[in-house]
Design an enzyme around this catalytic site. Structure first.
Site, mmCIF file in Angstrom:
data_model
loop_
_atom_site.group_PDB
_atom_site.id
_atom_site.type_symbol
_atom_site.label_atom_id
_atom_site.label_comp_id
_atom_site.label_asym_id
_atom_site.label_seq_id
_atom_site.Cartn_x
_atom_site.Cartn_y
_atom_site.Cartn_z
ATOM 1 C CE LYS A 80 5.271 -88.034 28.542
ATOM 2 N NZ LYS A 80 5.728 -87.413 29.787
ATOM 3 C CG ASP B 42 3.889 -85.046 32.114
ATOM 4 O OD1 ASP B 42 3.507 -85.884 32.948
ATOM 5 O OD2 ASP B 42 4.408 -85.359 31.017
#
Ligand code: NDP
Length: 281
Positions: free
Chosen positions: A66, A103
């Protein structure tokens, strides 16, 4: 079917994302297929470059890429830039790649689904990895009053907090401590929300902290997708609980909308994820 979107990570075999995303594509009658792109670190740049091809929609990005994916993209939304991590890549016309971090909002929506507003509340987060980074950012930007970050490496927790603080206009009370800090008991006694952002309990064994620290005034959230020993202990102690499935579904819904511009069929996505989880256990 067209393999136009998928999950870039290592490992990816455990993921529920194909189930929930393919339910969304099927709901809208689209020919796309969401696939698992197992990608070791040395193949990351090549995999990301593949998304530039005509007909690709983009990807999700998971452990451990990420952060590493960020310099490979052409543009980032402000949240991904502030968090320093992207979990969603959208192919723009012409093949440019745009990164975002769903997220953060996925986590905020999951909290809203149990009617918890972090504004003015006192929060404890266990773990200071990638998921904790999104959670802490989401909580502080939703105006949590105080936040204690508990991690084996206190230095890592301190870095996370100072990175987040740099993105805020407000000045909440922030503290980093190890799991064996004697003040942890008191901090949890005064907390409204306790979040497990470590993988402890993923295998169905163990809890990140002792059950006796849990109390009925808490909402206890575990980012792991299923009911863990930690959540079971919390419920036994009278706390409210939420597992990580809703965050997963909500971040996936936001990714789907970014790729397609269509409203995500959240109920169908949640049902597909629950079914996939049931088939696995
Ligand atoms: P990372 O590897 O980035 O971070 C893990 C963190 O947990 C680190 O801070 C690490 O501490 C800590 N940790 C690991 N093992 C232990 C242990 N035995 N005892 C105490 N602390 C430990 O992982 P992620 O942040 O990406 O993921 C964390 C969890 O969140 C996973 O279970 C993952 O499945 C879940 N998750 C759920 C999502 C959802 O949508 N529901 C989204 C993303 C993740 P240290 O720094 O000391 O090593």
């Amino acid at each position: 079917m067209i393999d136009s979107v998928g999950l870039i990570g290592d490992p990816v075999g455990h993921s529920l994302s194909p189930a929930l995303q393919n339910a969304a594509f099927a709901y809208h009658g689209l020919p796309d297929s969401y696939v698992l792109w197992h990608t070791p670190e040395v193949e990351l740049a090549q995999r990301v470059a593949m998304l530039r091809a005509e007909g690709m929609r983009g990807a999700n990005v998971t452990i451990p890429h990420k952060t590493a994916v960020v310099p490979l993209l052409d543009a980032l939304d402000p949240v991904a830039e502030a968090v320093g991590a992207a979990n969603t890549i959208v192919r723009l016309p012409g093949g440019r790649l745009h990164g975002s971090n769903t997220d953060v909002q996925g986590f905020q929506r999951a909290l809203s689904s149990v009617a918890f507003d972090p504004a003015g509340r006192s929060v404890v987060v266990l773990g200071a990895g990638g998921a904790a980074r999104a959670v802490v950012y989401g909580l502080l930007h939703a105006e949590a009053r105080s936040l204690t970050l508990v991690n084996r490496s206190v230095e890592q927790a301190e870095t996370l907090l100072s990175d987040c603080l740099a993105t805020l206009d407000s000045d909440p009370s922030l503290l980093a401590m190890p799991f064996d800090d004697l003040d942890l008991r008191q901090v949890i006694a005064e907390a409204d929300l306790l979040i497990n952002a470590t993988p402890v309990g993923l295998d169905g064994i163990g809890s990140p902290i002792a059950a006796e620290l849990l109390h009925p005034g808490l909402l206890v959230v575990d980012l792991i997708y299923h009911v863990t020993p930690f959540l079971r202990a919390a419920a036994q102690r009278g706390a409210s609980t939420q597992d990580g499935l809703e965050m997963l579904v909500q971040q996936g819904a936001l990714s789907f909308e970014a790729w397609t511009g269509l409203p995500a069929p959240v109920d169908a996505m949640r049902a597909a994820a629950q079914q996939a989880l049931k088939e696995r256990t």
